[in-house]
Design an enzyme around this catalytic site. Structure first.
Site, PDB file in Angstrom:
ATOM      1  N   ARG A 192       1.198  -3.270   8.376  1.00 25.20           N
ATOM      2  CA  ARG A 192       1.327  -2.619   7.064  1.00 25.20           C
ATOM      3  C   ARG A 192      -0.041  -2.247   6.508  1.00 25.20           C
ATOM      4  O   ARG A 192      -0.197  -1.208   5.874  1.00 25.20           O
ATOM      5  CB  ARG A 192       2.098  -3.532   6.101  1.00 25.20           C
ATOM      6  CG  ARG A 192       3.586  -3.608   6.464  1.00 25.20           C
ATOM      7  CD  ARG A 192       4.284  -4.830   5.875  1.00 25.20           C
ATOM      8  NE  ARG A 192       4.276  -4.870   4.432  1.00 25.20           N
ATOM      9  CZ  ARG A 192       4.507  -5.971   3.720  1.00 25.20           C
ATOM     10  NH1 ARG A 192       4.756  -7.134   4.334  1.00 25.20           N
ATOM     11  NH2 ARG A 192       4.491  -5.926   2.424  1.00 25.20           N
ATOM     12  N   ARG A 228       3.013   7.086  -0.844  1.00 26.00           N
ATOM     13  CA  ARG A 228       2.289   6.416   0.228  1.00 26.00           C
ATOM     14  C   ARG A 228       1.745   7.402   1.259  1.00 26.00           C
ATOM     15  O   ARG A 228       1.082   6.980   2.187  1.00 26.00           O
ATOM     16  CB  ARG A 228       3.225   5.440   0.932  1.00 26.00           C
ATOM     17  CG  ARG A 228       3.034   3.969   0.513  1.00 26.00           C
ATOM     18  CD  ARG A 228       4.101   3.215   1.241  1.00 26.00           C
ATOM     19  NE  ARG A 228       3.913   1.821   1.448  1.00 26.00           N
ATOM     20  CZ  ARG A 228       4.479   0.853   0.715  1.00 26.00           C
ATOM     21  NH1 ARG A 228       5.155   1.143  -0.363  1.00 26.00           N
ATOM     22  NH2 ARG A 228       4.345  -0.403   1.081  1.00 26.00           N
ATOM     23  N   ARG A 286       4.170 -15.705   0.594  1.00 28.78           N
ATOM     24  CA  ARG A 286       4.871 -15.459  -0.671  1.00 28.78           C
ATOM     25  C   ARG A 286       6.389 -15.534  -0.554  1.00 28.78           C
ATOM     26  O   ARG A 286       6.966 -15.306   0.492  1.00 28.78           O
ATOM     27  CB  ARG A 286       4.413 -14.152  -1.307  1.00 28.78           C
ATOM     28  CG  ARG A 286       4.813 -12.916  -0.569  1.00 28.78           C
ATOM     29  CD  ARG A 286       4.172 -11.688  -1.197  1.00 28.78           C
ATOM     30  NE  ARG A 286       4.646 -10.484  -0.562  1.00 28.78           N
ATOM     31  CZ  ARG A 286       4.239  -9.259  -0.854  1.00 28.78           C
ATOM     32  NH1 ARG A 286       3.328  -9.070  -1.785  1.00 28.78           N
ATOM     33  NH2 ARG A 286       4.733  -8.223  -0.225  1.00 28.78           N
ATOM     34  N   LYS A 341       0.642  -5.280  -6.631  1.00 31.13           N
ATOM     35  CA  LYS A 341       1.290  -4.149  -7.294  1.00 31.13           C
ATOM     36  C   LYS A 341       2.595  -4.578  -7.980  1.00 31.13           C
ATOM     37  O   LYS A 341       2.826  -4.260  -9.130  1.00 31.13           O
ATOM     38  CB  LYS A 341       1.597  -3.014  -6.296  1.00 31.13           C
ATOM     39  CG  LYS A 341       0.373  -2.439  -5.606  1.00 31.13           C
ATOM     40  CD  LYS A 341       0.726  -1.249  -4.716  1.00 31.13           C
ATOM     41  CE  LYS A 341       1.639  -1.582  -3.542  1.00 31.13           C
ATOM     42  NZ  LYS A 341       1.066  -2.505  -2.535  1.00 31.13           N
ATOM     43  N   ARG A 343      10.699 -12.136   2.266  1.00 30.12           N
ATOM     44  CA  ARG A 343      10.930 -10.848   2.909  1.00 30.12           C
ATOM     45  C   ARG A 343      10.730 -10.950   4.412  1.00 30.12           C
ATOM     46  O   ARG A 343       9.810 -11.627   4.870  1.00 30.12           O
ATOM     47  CB  ARG A 343       9.976  -9.810   2.335  1.00 30.12           C
ATOM     48  CG  ARG A 343      10.439  -9.293   0.999  1.00 30.12           C
ATOM     49  CD  ARG A 343       9.415  -8.452   0.317  1.00 30.12           C
ATOM     50  NE  ARG A 343       8.773  -7.474   1.180  1.00 30.12           N
ATOM     51  CZ  ARG A 343       7.902  -6.574   0.745  1.00 30.12           C
ATOM     52  NH1 ARG A 343       7.589  -6.544  -0.539  1.00 30.12           N
ATOM     53  NH2 ARG A 343       7.342  -5.725   1.561  1.00 30.12           N
TER      54      ARG A 343
HETATM   55  P1  AMP Z   1       6.783  -2.635  -0.247  1.00 33.04           P
HETATM   56  O1  AMP Z   1       7.873  -3.430  -0.883  1.00 33.04           O
HETATM   57  O2  AMP Z   1       6.200  -1.603  -1.177  1.00 33.04           O
HETATM   58  O3  AMP Z   1       5.726  -3.507   0.391  1.00 33.04           O
HETATM   59  O4  AMP Z   1       7.462  -1.806   0.945  1.00 33.04           O
HETATM   60  C1  AMP Z   1       8.065  -2.462   2.042  1.00 33.04           C
HETATM   61  C2  AMP Z   1       8.301  -1.494   3.160  1.00 33.04           C
HETATM   62  O5  AMP Z   1       9.185  -0.452   2.723  1.00 33.04           O
HETATM   63  C3  AMP Z   1       7.053  -0.761   3.654  1.00 33.04           C
HETATM   64  O6  AMP Z   1       6.320  -1.511   4.610  1.00 33.04           O
HETATM   65  C4  AMP Z   1       7.676   0.509   4.247  1.00 33.04           C
HETATM   66  O7  AMP Z   1       8.282   0.249   5.498  1.00 33.04           O
HETATM   67  C5  AMP Z   1       8.800   0.804   3.254  1.00 33.04           C
HETATM   68  N1  AMP Z   1       8.343   1.650   2.134  1.00 33.04           N
HETATM   69  C6  AMP Z   1       8.282   1.319   0.810  1.00 33.04           C
HETATM   70  N2  AMP Z   1       7.843   2.338   0.072  1.00 33.04           N
HETATM   71  C7  AMP Z   1       7.601   3.352   0.933  1.00 33.04           C
HETATM   72  C8  AMP Z   1       7.112   4.681   0.786  1.00 33.04           C
HETATM   73  N3  AMP Z   1       6.752   5.162  -0.410  1.00 33.04           N
HETATM   74  N4  AMP Z   1       6.994   5.442   1.924  1.00 33.04           N
HETATM   75  C9  AMP Z   1       7.338   4.963   3.128  1.00 33.04           C
HETATM   76  N5  AMP Z   1       7.787   3.726   3.343  1.00 33.04           N
HETATM   77  C10 AMP Z   1       7.927   2.909   2.255  1.00 33.04           C
END
Ligand code: AMP
Length: 226
Positions: free
Chosen positions: A180, A96, A135, A21, A169
């Site tokens: 996740r 989400r 990554r 994404k 990360r």
């Molecule tokens: P990402 O960078 O999109 O993989 O997000 C990393 C982490 O941030 C996720 O595993 C969640 O803990 C939190 N997170 C990001 N976007 C959301 C969202 N829309 N709703 C809830 N938690 C989020």
């Protein structure tokens, strides 16, 4: 209340962690001048800045679970009110949950708008653990790399900006990725049906190479924004 800025296109990228994404959203920024809006990036910035929202989100993110809708919606609304949103947005990692999808629909409706397309990046779960665990990104320009699939041409130097600082990360380890993935299947995958019913769903095979997926996405974006 913060008003959402009027935007010509609202594209959503749906898919589990590792589906690409973020990578594809950055390419859509380059190809179409759209603005990538990643709630993960916004939350990581809040954690780094030590804000109240960041303090509450930190442990949840490290455990691979979802941050509460109220925190996520507050940072999303603030970002959606910025003027650059007028160029069109690619939502990366948002919505989400059902609650977030409903809130987004309401927020857009208030501005006389709706979701232009929700694009589901379809991948095999098992491959995602390997993709995410290896990554890392350039700390300077954000270019993404992978220990196995995409190393910098010259070890230790970013291909894009020449920087030497890289970061990983905290949640990109095999155990957290599994958590996740299960959060994705329990809470986010049902949104595919939500957007299918709304008539805006597009599906794309995202197991191929990055360039082919970029081209397939570009075709969709041209079609839905024509
Ligand atoms: P990402 O960078 O999109 O993989 O997000 C990393 C982490 O941030 C996720 O595993 C969640 O803990 C939190 N997170 C990001 N976007 C959301 C969202 N829309 N709703 C809830 N938690 C989020």
């Amino acid at each position: 209340m913060t008003e959402v800025a009027t935007t010509p296109a609202v594209l959503i990228l749906l898919g589990p962690p590792g589906a690409g994404k973020g990578t594809q959203a950055r390419m859509l920024e380059e190809d179409f001048g759209l603005v990538q809006l990643s709630t993960g990036d916004l939350l990581r910035a809040a954690v780094a800045a030590g804000t109240e929202a960041g303090r509450q989100a930190k442990a949840v993110m490290e455990a691979g679970q979802l941050v509460s809708d109220s925190i996520v919606l507050a940072i999303l609304k603030e970002r959606m009110a910025q003027p650059d949103v007028a160029r069109g947005v690619i939502l990366d990692g948002f919505p989400r949950t059902d609650g977030q999808a409903a809130a987004l629909d309401r927020l857009l409706a208030e501005a006389g708008q709706r979701v232009t397309a929700a694009i589901s990046l379809e991948v095999d779960d098992e491959a995602m653990v390997g993709r995410v665990s290896g990554r890392f990104t350039c700390a300077g320009c954000g270019e993404g790399y992978h220990d196995e699939f995409k190393r910098p041409a010259q070890a230790g130097t970013c291909d894009r900006c020449g920087g030497h600082d890289f970061k990983r990360r905290a949640d990109d380890n095999a155990e957290t990725v599994r958590e996740r993935l299960s959060a994705y299947h329990a809470q986010t995958a049902p949104l595919i049906t939500h957007y299918d019913r709304a008539g805006v769903l597009q599906r794309i095979d995202a197991m191929g190479n990055i360039a082919d997926i970029r081209n397939a996405l570009a075709e969709i974006v041209k079609r839905v924004t024509a």
